[in-house]
Design a protein around this motif. Structure first.
Motif, PDB file in Angstrom:
ATOM      1  N   GLN A  28     -69.848-138.304 -57.033  1.00 47.32           N
ATOM      2  CA  GLN A  28     -70.198-139.261 -55.989  1.00 47.32           C
ATOM      3  C   GLN A  28     -71.128-140.342 -56.526  1.00 47.32           C
ATOM      4  O   GLN A  28     -71.018-141.517 -56.172  1.00 47.32           O
ATOM      5  CB  GLN A  28     -70.875-138.541 -54.812  1.00 47.32           C
ATOM      6  N   ARG A  48     -63.860-128.941 -41.356  1.00 44.99           N
ATOM      7  CA  ARG A  48     -65.026-129.822 -41.253  1.00 44.99           C
ATOM      8  C   ARG A  48     -64.538-131.224 -40.858  1.00 44.99           C
ATOM      9  O   ARG A  48     -64.592-132.166 -41.634  1.00 44.99           O
ATOM     10  CB  ARG A  48     -65.789-129.825 -42.573  1.00 44.99           C
ATOM     11  N   ALA A  95     -65.638-133.422 -38.626  1.00 44.95           N
ATOM     12  CA  ALA A  95     -66.652-134.481 -38.534  1.00 44.95           C
ATOM     13  C   ALA A  95     -66.972-135.035 -39.924  1.00 44.95           C
ATOM     14  O   ALA A  95     -67.067-136.261 -40.111  1.00 44.95           O
ATOM     15  CB  ALA A  95     -67.912-133.942 -37.857  1.00 44.95           C
ATOM     16  N   ASP A  96     -67.134-134.139 -40.910  1.00 51.44           N
ATOM     17  CA  ASP A  96     -67.396-134.586 -42.281  1.00 51.44           C
ATOM     18  C   ASP A  96     -66.214-135.366 -42.835  1.00 51.44           C
ATOM     19  O   ASP A  96     -66.391-136.319 -43.605  1.00 51.44           O
ATOM     20  CB  ASP A  96     -67.693-133.386 -43.186  1.00 51.44           C
ATOM     21  N   HIS A 123     -64.145-137.332 -41.177  1.00 49.05           N
ATOM     22  CA  HIS A 123     -64.160-138.695 -40.648  1.00 49.05           C
ATOM     23  C   HIS A 123     -65.333-139.500 -41.190  1.00 49.05           C
ATOM     24  O   HIS A 123     -65.196-140.705 -41.449  1.00 49.05           O
ATOM     25  CB  HIS A 123     -64.180-138.666 -39.122  1.00 49.05           C
ATOM     26  N   THR A 124     -66.469-138.859 -41.386  1.00 46.15           N
ATOM     27  CA  THR A 124     -67.622-139.554 -41.968  1.00 46.15           C
ATOM     28  C   THR A 124     -67.304-140.021 -43.392  1.00 46.15           C
ATOM     29  O   THR A 124     -67.613-141.158 -43.776  1.00 46.15           O
ATOM     30  CB  THR A 124     -68.851-138.636 -41.990  1.00 46.15           C
ATOM     31  N   THR A 125     -66.677-139.142 -44.174  1.00 45.78           N
ATOM     32  CA  THR A 125     -66.294-139.494 -45.543  1.00 45.78           C
ATOM     33  C   THR A 125     -65.257-140.606 -45.548  1.00 45.78           C
ATOM     34  O   THR A 125     -65.322-141.536 -46.368  1.00 45.78           O
ATOM     35  CB  THR A 125     -65.739-138.256 -46.268  1.00 45.78           C
ATOM     36  N   GLU A 134     -64.794-142.938 -43.334  1.00 44.18           N
ATOM     37  CA  GLU A 134     -65.381-144.214 -42.917  1.00 44.18           C
ATOM     38  C   GLU A 134     -66.126-144.916 -44.047  1.00 44.18           C
ATOM     39  O   GLU A 134     -66.360-146.130 -43.975  1.00 44.18           O
ATOM     40  CB  GLU A 134     -66.332-143.984 -41.737  1.00 44.18           C
ATOM     41  N   SER A 135     -66.468-144.181 -45.095  1.00 47.44           N
ATOM     42  CA  SER A 135     -67.174-144.791 -46.226  1.00 47.44           C
ATOM     43  C   SER A 135     -66.225-145.526 -47.171  1.00 47.44           C
ATOM     44  O   SER A 135     -66.677-146.217 -48.087  1.00 47.44           O
ATOM     45  CB  SER A 135     -67.945-143.728 -47.005  1.00 47.44           C
TER      46      SER A 135
END
Length: 270
Positions: free
Chosen positions: A93, A125, A127-128, A130-132, A134-135
């Motif tokens: 990352q 996971r 939520a994780d 979608h968060t990933t 969106e980045s």
């Protein structure tokens, strides 16, 4: 540095060996390379020991560090070691985000990012996931096949289109993706099996094979044994555990009496 170069060259030979990678040698060499130490410049930057520009230069002076981490991530998937993949991706990352502009682009970046997205799906996971997602840039999400594949998988899972998830295995953009899709199908099979147990007393073997996305009857029989189902080869049936004894008798008379009582009370109120 000469030892590091020698180990790195050995890792490349093992990873790119034909007809398939020498995974045992890869794992041994990766342990010797101590990948976590190769990321020390990134860790120092995180601790604000040096300015970001200085940390970027330190990373760029180690051109093989990112490649070693990527080989480690792919080797982890090929050896079915998901926790190890998680550790390698965490280190990558930093290379992909913080120092991406100081390093040459890697052709493995989006295949590995896509693998991480599918890993999040297999671990539920969402939520994780979608968060990933969106980045990432919108054009990458829409056009990159390595990212589009897990995006489609997530949509089909939410729709309950399990046949599309099954077919996606053959459309995987990289061989490593199939490992996570197989894991997803294991979860899906257990959900379908639970529904079958509640809905049926038995099913024809042929239908059970189709419903559970098996390719042959022997795989179904192994799965049935794990769940305690009975297989009647002669009749061609799979029989689920009988639960009739556990069913509670409905108190019809009491329910009728209660309903009439409520109706009379409602009339009095009106």
């Amino acid at each position: 540095m000469s030892d590091l170069k020698s180990l790195y060259e050995g890792l490349q030979r093992a990873f790119y060996s034909k007809p398939s990678s020498d995974l045992k040698t890869c794992v041994a060499l990766l342990a010797q390379l101590k990948v976590s130490e190769l990321d020390s410049a990134c860790q120092e930057a995180d601790r604000r020991v040096m300015p970001l520009s200085a940390a970027s230069k330190a990373v760029s002076d180690r051109p093989h560090a990112g490649d070693i981490l990527e080989i480690g991530a792919l080797t982890s998937i090929r050896t079915r070691d998901v926790p190890s993949f998680d550790r390698y991706f965490s280190q990558l990352q930093t290379f992909y985000t913080d120092y991406g502009s100081n390093l040459p682009p890697s052709k493995r970046e989006y295949p590995i990012r896509g693998l991480n997205l599918i890993r999040l799906l297999t671990q539920n996971r969402i939520a994780d996931f979608h968060t990933t997602l969106e980045s990432l840039p919108a054009d990458i999400i829409a056009d990159n096949p390595f990212i589009r594949h897990p995006v489609n998988l997530e949509r089909w899972l939410m729709e309950g289109s399990y046949s599309k998830v099954w077919n996606a295995r053959e459309e995987a953009p990289a061989e490593e993706y199939k490992f996570f899709i197989d894991s997803l199908m294991g979860t899906i099979r257990n959900e379908i099996a639970t529904c079958e147990e509640a809905a049926y007393e038995s099913l024809p073997l042929r239908d059970a094979v189709t419903l559970l996305f098996f390719t042959n009857q022997s795989d179904l029989i192994s799965f049935a044994q794990q769940r305690g189902w009975q297989i009647d080869i002669t009749a061609g049936l799979v029989k689920f555990s009988q639960k009739g004894e556990e069913q509670m008798e409905i108190p019809k008379q009491k329910l009728i009496a209660a309903s009439l009582l409520y109706a009379r009370e409602l009339e009095q109120i009106v």
